[in-house]
Motif scaffolding. Structure first.
Motif, PDB file in Angstrom:
ATOM      1  N   TYR A 293       0.868  -1.180   0.000  1.00 39.47           N
ATOM      2  CA  TYR A 293       0.000   0.000   0.000  1.00 39.47           C
ATOM      3  C   TYR A 293       0.903   1.228   0.000  1.00 39.47           C
ATOM      4  O   TYR A 293       1.386   1.655   1.042  1.00 39.47           O
ATOM      5  N   GLY A 294       1.155   1.749  -1.194  1.00 37.02           N
ATOM      6  CA  GLY A 294       2.099   2.850  -1.291  1.00 37.02           C
ATOM      7  C   GLY A 294       3.488   2.396  -0.890  1.00 37.02           C
ATOM      8  O   GLY A 294       4.027   1.432  -1.436  1.00 37.02           O
TER       9      GLY A 294
ATOM     10  N   GLU B  17      -0.749  11.033   4.192  1.00 39.00           N
ATOM     11  CA  GLU B  17       0.136  10.177   3.394  1.00 39.00           C
ATOM     12  C   GLU B  17      -0.626   9.007   2.779  1.00 39.00           C
ATOM     13  O   GLU B  17      -0.454   8.675   1.602  1.00 39.00           O
ATOM     14  N   PHE B  18      -1.513   8.396   3.547  1.00 37.20           N
ATOM     15  CA  PHE B  18      -2.252   7.239   3.036  1.00 37.20           C
ATOM     16  C   PHE B  18      -3.258   7.655   1.967  1.00 37.20           C
ATOM     17  O   PHE B  18      -3.578   6.866   1.071  1.00 37.20           O
TER      18      PHE B  18
ATOM     19  N   TYR C 118      -1.231   7.920  -1.159  1.00 34.70           N
ATOM     20  CA  TYR C 118      -0.837   6.617  -1.719  1.00 34.70           C
ATOM     21  C   TYR C 118      -1.856   6.132  -2.750  1.00 34.70           C
ATOM     22  O   TYR C 118      -1.495   5.505  -3.756  1.00 34.70           O
TER      23      TYR C 118
END
Length: 504
Positions: A143-144, A451-452, A455
């Motif tokens: 995930y990213g 950040e997520f 991603y």
């Protein structure tokens, strides 16, 4: 088979790595059938690292068609088989949910199932089915810049754990009769200089231990005064290399011979005490070793049978080596005899397993349903790591939050750039509701939420490649029953280049 010179360099390198698990490990690998669900970047990277060393066969389950930006089941299978013609590749163009609905027993044919990038609902259904069928499951997710793995397995016995920096099994504090007789055959005080300088250091240490135990009858004094007694008649330290080697090794060689606590735990396990026709061979072996320890081993495990290299002439070294080897073979035969008496149907137990009796391990993981249950989740493990606001545990919480986002919205946050800003608030809400529902009094910095969202559930190749190598390594461990798998969650942080394992 093609000659090694004609193989691609990467495959040749992996063939050399195969020496880590030996011929018997390679045989187990070549007879294994693994299943990978969804031919994602992560899934194909895992398979690449299993196909090259020679996994027996693989099956890809993926109902997604081939598109311009995504190769799926059939295409991935054909390309992977080009890496190793000896591997059998199969594909099933089917949605895993439909397989779980119509034929859940389909998964019984595999040694290991690897699930990549699955939605939470599908993953939980699959994990329950495999748990009931006792099929190991490895969950993998990129995930990213985050890599995640979870091993779900009821019980995994390890016969060859290959521990790092394991001490040699020399029995110098309690030598077996054959070793004592061999050591006493050397007359150190009346040897010529040339012969004196080629005595194996094990013999030197053994003789001094016996001398001091007879004189002072206090084992600890052997260690305390050992440097002082390795002197000649003039009180000067021997300057011969083998005596210097004895001094260097005494601290690790003169240790109490005893059954390790982890092996005692195996001996006291209910599976070892109460045997039945359904008892796996691992527990038959464990019980046989236990019988040996109590009846023939004088409270000690079978001798391992190996000694380190040392300064000595060939004849003296080989003679000493054979003393240990012969004793190990004798002990192995005794253990095999006990195993045959305990359960005839198990068949012959190899001395290879017996020689590794000190390194037996048993790993029991929690089920995924226990981890996800409100009343059974390991809250203490989570909160204990949250003193550090940048712990890898934060990434685990964020992955749970994006799964909740997917459940509510039918997609992951930030899949398209125009969604990022709007999804930040939604993802934060999902995170907070998750923490509240599970009663987790922890805080996550907003930076991680942002950040997520950025991603966008992407699988960057660098992260997928790293995770693919790490996951393949765990699959090899499971299949060969060598080395120790992690228990039970592994998280890789590509932002900081760190990783951690947790028991969730």
């Amino acid at each position: 088979h093609e000659s090694p010179a004609k193989l691609p360099k990467l495959q040749k390198d992996l063939l050399e790595v195969n020496m880590l698990w030996g011929d018997h490990g390679q045989e187990a690998l070549e007879s294994a059938h693994v299943c990978v669900i969804t031919a994602t970047a992560t899934g194909t990277e895992i398979l690449k690292n299993l196909v090259l060393p020679g996994i027996g066969s693989f099956t890809i389950i993926d109902g997604n068609p081939v598109t311009g930006e995504d190769n799926r089941a059939q295409c991935a299978t054909e390309l992977l088989q080009e890496l190793n013609n000896d591997v059998c590749g199969n594909f099933v163009e089917e949605n895993p949910d439909k397989l779980l609905d119509n034929d859940p027993s389909f998964f019984c044919r595999f040694n290991v199932v690897i699930a990549t990038q699955l939605p939470e609902n599908t993953l939980l259904r699959l994990a329950d089915v495999l748990w009931n069928y006792n099929i190991p499951l490895l969950v993998c997710r990129t995930y990213g810049l985050i890599g995640y793995m979870r091993i779900v397995i009821k019980e995994h016995p390890v016969i060859e754990s290959h521990p790092d920096n394991a001490l040699d099994d020399l029995r110098l504090d309690n030598p077996f009769p054959e070793l004592r007789e061999h050591v006493q055959s050397y007359d150190l005080e009346h040897m010529e200089k040339k012969e004196h300088s080629h005595i194996p250091w094990i013999v030197i240490v053994s003789q001094y231990i016996e001398k001091w135990c007879n004189e002072v009858c206090r084992y600890l004094e052997v260690l305390h005064f050992f440097l002082g007694i390795l002197k000649n008649e003039n009180g000067i330290l021997e300057d011969e290399e083998n005596f210097e080697e004895a001094i260097k090794n005494v601290n690790t060689a003169v240790i109490a011979t005893k059954v390790p606590s982890c092996i005692e735990d195996i001996f006291s396990d209910d599976h070892c005490i109460n045997l039945s026709q359904q008892t796996p061979s691992f527990w038959i072996l464990a019980r046989a070793v236990k019988e040996f320890v109590s009846k023939e081993g004088q409270g000690n495990l079978p001798v391992r049978g190996t000694i380190p290299d040392m300064i000595a002439d060939s004849s003296k070294f080989i003679s000493l080596q054979n003393i240990y080897r012969d004793k190990a073979k004798k002990d192995a035969e005794a253990v095999s005899s006990y195993a045959a008496k305990l359960l005839q149907s198990v068949g012959k137990v190899s001395s290879r397993k017996c020689s590794n009796s000190a390194f037996l391990r048993i790993i029991r993981c929690r089920s995924l349903s226990e981890e996800y249950g409100l009343n059974t989740s390991n809250k203490d493990e989570i909160t204990s790591h949250m003193d550090n606001p940048d712990s890898e545990m934060v990434l685990y919480l964020m992955l749970r939050a994006v799964d909740r986002f997917f459940k509510h919205n039918g997609r992951y946050p930030g899949v398209y750039n125009y969604q990022v800003e709007d999804d930040i608030g939604k993802l934060k809400s999902c995170l907070n509701s998750f923490l509240q529902e599970y009663g987790l009094p922890v805080a996550v910095k907003d930076d991680y939420v942002h950040e997520f969202c950025r991603y966008g559930a992407a699988e960057p190749h660098t992260t997928a490649a790293f995770l693919g190598g790490a996951a393949a390594q765990e699959v090899v461990k499971i299949v060969t029953r060598q080395f120790v798998i992690f228990n039970n969650t592994y998280i890789y942080n590509g932002m900081s280049q760190t990783s951690a394992t947790f028991k969730l």
